[in-house]
Design an enzyme around this catalytic site. Structure first.
Site, PDB file in Angstrom:
ATOM      1  CG  LEU A 172      -1.896  -1.159   1.365  1.00 20.99           C
ATOM      2  CD1 LEU A 172      -2.675  -1.050   2.670  1.00 20.99           C
ATOM      3  CD2 LEU A 172      -2.850  -1.209   0.176  1.00 20.99           C
ATOM      4  CD  GLU A 173       2.806   5.867  -2.699  1.00 17.56           C
ATOM      5  OE1 GLU A 173       2.621   6.724  -1.805  1.00 17.56           O
ATOM      6  OE2 GLU A 173       2.575   6.067  -3.886  1.00 17.56           O
ATOM      7  CG  LEU A 174      -2.089   3.939   1.473  1.00 11.20           C
ATOM      8  CD1 LEU A 174      -2.772   3.528   2.765  1.00 11.20           C
ATOM      9  CD2 LEU A 174      -2.897   3.498   0.260  1.00 11.20           C
TER      10      LEU A 174
END
Length: 531
Positions: free
Chosen positions: A265-267
């Site tokens: 996850l790259e948020l």
């Protein structure tokens, strides 16, 4: 001979037809409907007519990927790397054309688009070498006549969902290492950047990927989530990668948790830039200008709040205000700080965030706020503001931790400025919003920089540089609201797309039981060192 500007104009009215691609071939029909991807710098100009897939399309793509994956995994890693190398060369040969398409579809200044495409090339170059470095280990055994080994093995099928603010660079961070490691991929590009996604995919296909190793599903976000849920339920997906909002990332994390999977996850981010008393103020202003307003503030690493020591606060604010006022904004094919908002959706959302500005704030940086028009003009605007979705750059001074503006990611050209008196206050302001993607500190003191590094929650830190910027061989990712600790880029991303397999090989000719048949040392052995 055409100049860049002439070439862009010659392509302006050429609309592509874009569809999902499964097994290397476009899918006929549009079970998910159609949409028009338009140029945010020239409203009404259609860049692509997109035939959308539905949830069933996503599931079928995952089946095609699973069918192709075992064959691809059997190809030796150095040979897979040669395909990656060819992809990199094809991107390099088409760098200008792909960059122009990115600029047309999402409004990114052409110079930035060229840099984005270069990032794909750098990623391919790096992972070409990793094809010969997918190392395991030889591990000593506690028993005689026994060897222990570890091997990296592919995870299987990776489902990748990416945003459109970096429509080709960020996808390459997932696609290149996933494919290199022997996985097959189902990729869902942002629907508002469908043409750029399709162009990148075609470069991958022409690089020599076997059919089914890369499958592209053009669909809207909720449809992709539905398809992903169905595919996970059928056991068709082994790894999920997502770049996008914290809210959606949390939902994907919950979904993957049901199937005992840990997604990559790259948020979002609310990235701080701390200016210490000894900072070079002009350099800090330059960094804040690029961090806060590059790509119209539409980066996950964009500057959220400049946190400035009280002794240089007024000087920084004055110089930052002047720099923003003087910066050219407008036509992204010209030399500008930033161009339009990516799409109408982001434009409307940004106008809503301006409502967070309170009466105790001071608004600087422009002659207006909101959308730039003839009736709400901006000095140093390049082009005709009525043609696109252009917004005024906005500095909001006097931000405190109690402000909603302080704690919320604002995806657009707005930067808050807060004041601090002590180092502890600076750290509290830098961490207090709960995001942990990127941060910067401006100081001439190595001691202060290292103290800040120890206490900042961000996964990435710059010293005397901007909050934005990534290199292909350094880990990229965040913590807290910004991600789950997974990392893209460099050798670190290999942990996302391989699993460790342990092997013990006993050639003693008898059963040796770990922890039970370990040879004992003689009881009278003397371990004392002789003097």
């Amino acid at each position: 001979m055409h100049t860049t500007r002439d070439t862009e104009n010659s392509e302006t009215h050429t609309a592509r037809t874009v569809a999902s691609r499964m097994g290397g071939k476009p899918i006929e029909g549009a079970p998910g409907g159609t949409l028009s991807s338009t140029n945010p710098a020239r409203l009404g100009e259609v860049v692509a007519e997109v035939r959308l897939g539905d949830a069933a399309t996503f599931v079928e793509a995952c089946r095609a990927a699973r069918e192709a994956q075992k064959g691809w995994a059997s190809v030796p890693a150095p040979i897979r790397a040669q395909v990656v190398k060819r992809i990199g060369r094809l991107v390099e040969e088409n760098k200008e054309a792909l960059a122009r398409l990115v600029t047309r579809e999402v409004g990114k200044p052409y110079a930035e688009s060229l840099g984005e495409v270069q990032e794909i090339i750098d990623t391919c170059d790096f992972f070409t070498g990793e094809g010969r470095r997918l190392y395991g280990h030889t591990v000593p055994s506690e028993m005689p006549d026994k060897q222990l080994f570890t091997f990296r093995v592919p995870v299987g099928v990776a489902a990748i969902i990416t945003a459109g603010n970096f429509p080709v660079a960020v996808p390459s961070w997932y696609l290149v290492p996933a494919i290199l490691c022997g996985n097959a991929v189902v990729w869902k590009p942002a629907e508002y950047a469908a043409a750029a996604g399709d162009a990148l995919a075609q470069l991958f296909f022409h690089g020599g990927l076997p059919d089914g190793v890369l499958n592209v599903v053009q669909c809207e976000g909720p449809v992709a989530f539905e398809g992903l849920e169905l595919a996970l339920g059928e056991g068709l997906v082994d790894k999920v990668g997502f770049t996008g909002s914290t809210e959606v990332g949390s939902r994907i994390g919950e979904l993957c948790g049901r199937y005992r999977q840990s997604p990559c996850l790259e948020l979002g981010g609310k990235n701080p830039l701390v200016v210490m008393p000894d900072a070079k103020v002009d350099l800090a202003v330059e960094g804040a200008l690029f961090s806060g307003f590059g790509t119209a503030g539409q980066r996950c690493t964009s500057l959220g709040t400049a946190i400035v020591h009280e002794s240089v606060y007024d000087e920084f604010l004055s110089r930052f205000d002047r720099a923003v006022r003087e910066a050219p904004v407008g036509d992204p094919m010209r030399d500008v700080l930033y161009g339009p908002m990516i799409s109408e959706k982001f434009h409307e959302r940004f106008l809503g965030w301006l409502e967070l500005i309170g009466g105790h704030h001071t608004v600087l940086g422009s002659t207006g706020t909101g959308r730039i028009t003839r009736d709400n003009p901006r000095q140093n605007f390049v082009g005709d503001p009525e043609e696109g979705l252009y917004c005024h750059p906005t500095i909001v001074a006097g931000v405190t931790m109690e402000d909603e503006l302080y704690g919320m990611e604002t995806f657009g050209p707005i930067v808050g400025v807060a004041k601090f008196a002590t180092f502890e206050e600076a750290v509290e302001l830098a961490n207090g919003h709960g995001y942990g993607l990127s941060a910067a500190i401006y100081t001439e003191s190595a001691r202060e920089a290292l103290r800040f590094r120890e206490r900042i929650s961000a996964g990435m830190l710059s010293v005397n540089n901007s909050t934005s910027g990534a290199e292909a061989h350094l880990p990229f990712g965040g913590n807290g609201k910004s991600g789950n600790g997974s990392r893209l880029s460099g050798m670190w991303v290999l942990e996302q797309f391989t699993r460790w397999q342990a092997v013990n090989w006993d050639f003693s000719g008898r059963l040796q039981k770990a922890q039970m048949d370990v040879p004992e040392l003689p009881a009278d052995m003397d371990f004392r060192l002789e003097r």
